[in-house]
Motif scaffolding. Structure first.
Motif, short mmCIF file in Angstrom:
data_model
loop_
_atom_site.label_atom_id
_atom_site.label_comp_id
_atom_site.label_asym_id
_atom_site.label_seq_id
_atom_site.Cartn_x
_atom_site.Cartn_y
_atom_site.Cartn_z
N MET A 91 0.93 -1.35 -0.04
CA MET A 91 -0.03 0.10 -0.26
C MET A 91 0.73 1.29 0.14
N LEU A 92 0.47 2.10 -0.87
CA LEU A 92 1.39 3.41 -0.94
C LEU A 92 0.57 4.66 -0.01
N TYR A 93 1.49 5.22 0.42
CA TYR A 93 0.92 6.35 1.24
C TYR A 93 1.42 7.76 0.73
N VAL A 94 0.76 8.90 0.52
CA VAL A 94 1.30 9.97 -0.19
C VAL A 94 2.62 10.28 0.10
N ASN A 95 2.98 10.31 1.59
CA ASN A 95 4.21 10.67 2.12
C ASN A 95 5.42 9.73 1.27
N ASP A 96 5.03 8.58 0.73
CA ASP A 96 6.10 7.75 0.02
C ASP A 96 6.28 8.15 -1.29
N LEU A 97 5.50 9.05 -1.72
CA LEU A 97 5.59 9.36 -3.06
C LEU A 97 6.66 10.36 -3.53
N SER A 98 7.44 10.21 -4.59
CA SER A 98 8.41 11.32 -4.81
C SER A 98 8.46 11.21 -6.51
N LEU A 99 8.74 12.20 -7.15
CA LEU A 99 9.08 12.31 -8.54
C LEU A 99 10.16 11.64 -9.27
N ASN A 100 10.98 11.37 -8.39
CA ASN A 100 12.17 10.32 -8.41
C ASN A 100 12.73 10.81 -9.84
N ILE A 101 13.04 11.65 -10.22
CA ILE A 101 13.71 12.07 -11.16
C ILE A 101 15.14 12.07 -11.18
N PRO A 102 16.15 11.30 -11.56
CA PRO A 102 17.60 11.60 -11.30
C PRO A 102 18.25 12.84 -11.48
N GLU A 103 19.06 13.01 -10.53
CA GLU A 103 19.91 14.36 -10.68
C GLU A 103 20.93 14.39 -12.00
N THR A 104 20.91 15.44 -12.60
CA THR A 104 21.82 15.44 -14.05
C THR A 104 22.72 16.45 -13.95
N THR A 105 23.62 16.77 -14.62
CA THR A 105 24.42 17.75 -15.01
C THR A 105 24.24 18.42 -16.36
N LYS A 106 23.21 17.81 -16.99
CA LYS A 106 22.69 18.38 -18.35
C LYS A 106 21.39 19.32 -17.85
N PRO A 107 21.27 20.25 -19.01
CA PRO A 107 20.11 21.18 -18.73
C PRO A 107 18.81 20.20 -18.88
N ARG A 108 18.05 20.50 -17.77
CA ARG A 108 16.68 19.68 -17.82
C ARG A 108 15.65 20.31 -18.51
N VAL A 109 14.94 19.64 -19.40
CA VAL A 109 13.81 20.08 -20.23
C VAL A 109 12.41 19.53 -19.63
N VAL A 110 11.79 20.29 -18.99
CA VAL A 110 10.45 19.87 -18.75
C VAL A 110 9.20 19.83 -19.51
N ILE A 111 8.52 18.90 -20.17
CA ILE A 111 7.47 19.27 -21.02
C ILE A 111 6.06 18.87 -20.17
N ILE A 112 5.23 19.74 -20.01
CA ILE A 112 3.89 19.42 -19.41
C ILE A 112 2.85 19.36 -20.56
N GLY A 113 2.46 17.84 -20.72
CA GLY A 113 1.50 17.60 -21.72
C GLY A 113 2.40 16.77 -23.04
N GLY A 114 1.70 15.75 -22.99
CA GLY A 114 2.21 14.66 -24.08
C GLY A 114 1.43 14.48 -25.35
N GLY A 115 0.75 15.74 -25.93
CA GLY A 115 -0.15 15.69 -26.94
C GLY A 115 0.61 15.99 -28.30
N PHE A 116 0.22 16.17 -29.22
CA PHE A 116 0.86 16.30 -30.55
C PHE A 116 2.05 17.27 -30.50
N GLY A 117 2.24 18.37 -29.84
CA GLY A 117 3.18 19.39 -29.73
C GLY A 117 4.43 18.66 -28.80
N GLY A 118 3.83 18.12 -27.36
CA GLY A 118 4.82 17.68 -26.43
C GLY A 118 5.50 16.41 -27.15
N VAL A 119 5.06 15.47 -27.84
CA VAL A 119 5.62 14.19 -28.13
C VAL A 119 6.48 14.68 -29.41
N ASN A 120 6.10 15.73 -30.35
CA ASN A 120 7.20 15.98 -31.29
C ASN A 120 8.12 16.69 -30.85
#
Ligand code: FAD
Length: 446
Positions: A1-30
């Motif tokens: 069972m998962l509790y809200v406190n257990d949740l994390s976005l779990n995105i690895p640390e990086t030295t590269k620039p991070r591009v965050v895309i909100i939405g995977g429609g025609f625009g986001g996917v392309n």
């Protein structure tokens, strides 16, 4: 069972620039497909786990296609994507000062943020219409509508009361843009070829399909030629077209039109308008008419390192003073173009302005019937436009399996007239209203 406190976005640390895309429609996917994971860490968020091919959504709603045939899971699409991370999370806000996006699970910093959230249905502030009408924007909407249509026919076959049965058989479509027109054509086909065999006790001569449009022609964003040809085609199929008329109110039983006419119906389909799916934190001065103002590089005005693409973006130009049309091609082209510009930013090269290449607009109205406005004021109509629509849509549909399923479905349907996906899988709960009369309660997703 998962509790809200257990949740994390779990995105690895990086030295590269991070591009965050909100939405995977025609625009986001392309955009994501054309960014290199060698240069960037790419993080895509969507509130659903698939990319949907919305031009065929009406076929799911009218039992022609199964929903899986018009969607592709992101994790399958990007299974080889280098440094690509998908998270099934709705974004609730953006903070341009701290360069973070907010979710219910946590925050994430970005170097570049791309808002590609598309649109949502616009009910123009009418809460009653919002509560009772059936929009068609996402797969759950299509399954709701399909279930509602067949449930109404099932109920009609159980009812002796003539006026109540008639209200089960009446379907009102608000908005005669491509979605409204496509739905009307598909319903007419179903009324002619499928329903009389399924419901032998019902007289489908009495099933009325109304198409109500506030403008003075159908397909108002296409050419007058395409509009008038489509109207004739629809009227020949027995659709009742009402132009210069708006649906002003609906209480789940009665659709009230701006002309004063009232149509008893259990099914009002809402395809009369959309507005941008905005994210909190974008300042009011960067928003116009529900869309985010961007410059010719898709940069949000006044917000460094934040971009918007596709339907949510309002990019004005001399040729398009009101912004680009809210169709798939601008989103696809902006996604690809922005990928190039982000790579240029990284290499400190000057950005290239976006130029929209209009490949034309197609709308299908029914078997052997479609219209197309092509560049150079060329117009297609009838069988040739229909064949063009079929091939263009198969071409752009994502996934080999989907192409195969859709194509074989069409061939089967062409020869048999069958619409096989007639399951009611989301039955609606009937409740009593204050007056003690029954009405259909539906679940509204925002
Ligand atoms: C029924 C229908 C029929 C259409 N028919 C045609 C047609 O025939 N031809 C044509 O060219 N165009 C058609 N369109 C329009 C076309 O689909 C859009 O122009 C196109 O999808 C825009 O792409 P987009 O990437 O901007 O947005 P979308 O494709 O809508 O994608 C937006 C994505 O963002 C996600 N999202 C939104 N808010 C959040 C949030 N807060 N957090 C996380 N994720 C979020 C959504 O889940 C969605 O996946 C149709 C649209 C519909 C609804």
């Amino acid at each position: 069972m998962l509790y809200v406190n257990d949740l994390s976005l779990n995105i690895p640390e990086t030295t590269k620039p991070r591009v965050v895309i909100i939405g995977g429609g025609f625009g986001g996917v392309n955009l994501a497909k054309n960014l290199s994971g060698k240069d960037f860490q790419i993080v895509m968020f969507d509130r659903q786990n698939y990319n949907g091919f919305w031009p065929m959504l009406y076929q799911v709603a009218t039992a022609g296609l199964e929903p899986d045939a018009i969607a592709e899971p992101f994790r399958k699409m990007f299974d080889n994507g280098e440094d690509f991370h998908f998270r099934l999370v709705k974004i609730t806000g953006v903070n341009p000062v701290t360069r973070t996006i907010t979710t219910l699970i946590g925050e994430l910093q970005y170097d570049y943020l791309v808002i590609a959230t598309g649109t949502k249905s616009n009910f123009f502030g009418n809460e009653s219409i919002k509560k009772f009408a059936f929009p068609l924007k996402r797969i759950p909407d299509a399954l709701n509508l399909r279930s509602q249509l067949f449930q109404a026919f099932e109920q009609a076959s159980l009812i002796r009361d003539e006026p109540l049965r008639q209200s089960m058989l009446n379907v009102v479509i608000a908005g005669a843009g491509p979605t409204g027109v496509e739905l009307a054509g598909a319903l007419a086909e179903m009324r002619e070829h499928v329903l009389p065999g399924d419901y032998r006790g019902l007289d489908f001569e009495k099933m009325n399909i109304y198409l109500v449009e506030g403008n003075n022609r159908v397909l108002p964003l296409m050419s007058p030629e395409s509009g008038s040809w489509s109207q004739q085609f629809l009227e020949k199929k027995g659709i009742i077209v009402k132009l210069g008329t708006r649906v002003e109110d609906y209480d789940g039983e009665l659709a009230r039109l701006s002309t004063g006419e009232e149509i008893p119906t259990q099914t009002l389909i809402w395809s009369a308008g959309v507005t941008g799916a905005l994210i909190d934190g974008v300042p009011a001065e960067s928003i116009e008419n529900g869309r985010i103002l961007v410059d010719q590089f898709n940069q949000v005005q006044g917000l460094p390192n934040i971009f918007a693409i596709g339907d949510i973006a309002l990019m004005k130009s001399k040729k398009y003073p009101k912004g680009l049309p809210g169709v798939a091609q601008p989103a696809i082209q902006q996604g690809k173009h922005l990928a190039g510009n982000l790579a240029r930013l990284l290499r400190r090269k000057p950005l290239k302005p976006f130029n929209y290449f209009n490949k034309g607009t197609l709308a299908v109205i029914g078997r052997n019937g479609a219209v197309g406005d092509l560049p150079g004021k060329l117009h297609l109509k009838g069988f040739f436009a229909w064949i063009t629509w079929l091939f263009v849509h198969i071409y752009y549909l994502v996934g080999f399996r989907n192409k195969l399923v859709v194509f074989s479905n069409w061939i089967y349907r062409f020869f048999t007239y069958q619409r096989s996906n007639r399951l009611i899988i989301r039955p609606f709960v009937r409740q009593e209203d204050k007056a003690g009369q029954e009405f259909i309660r539906r679940y509204q997703e925002d």
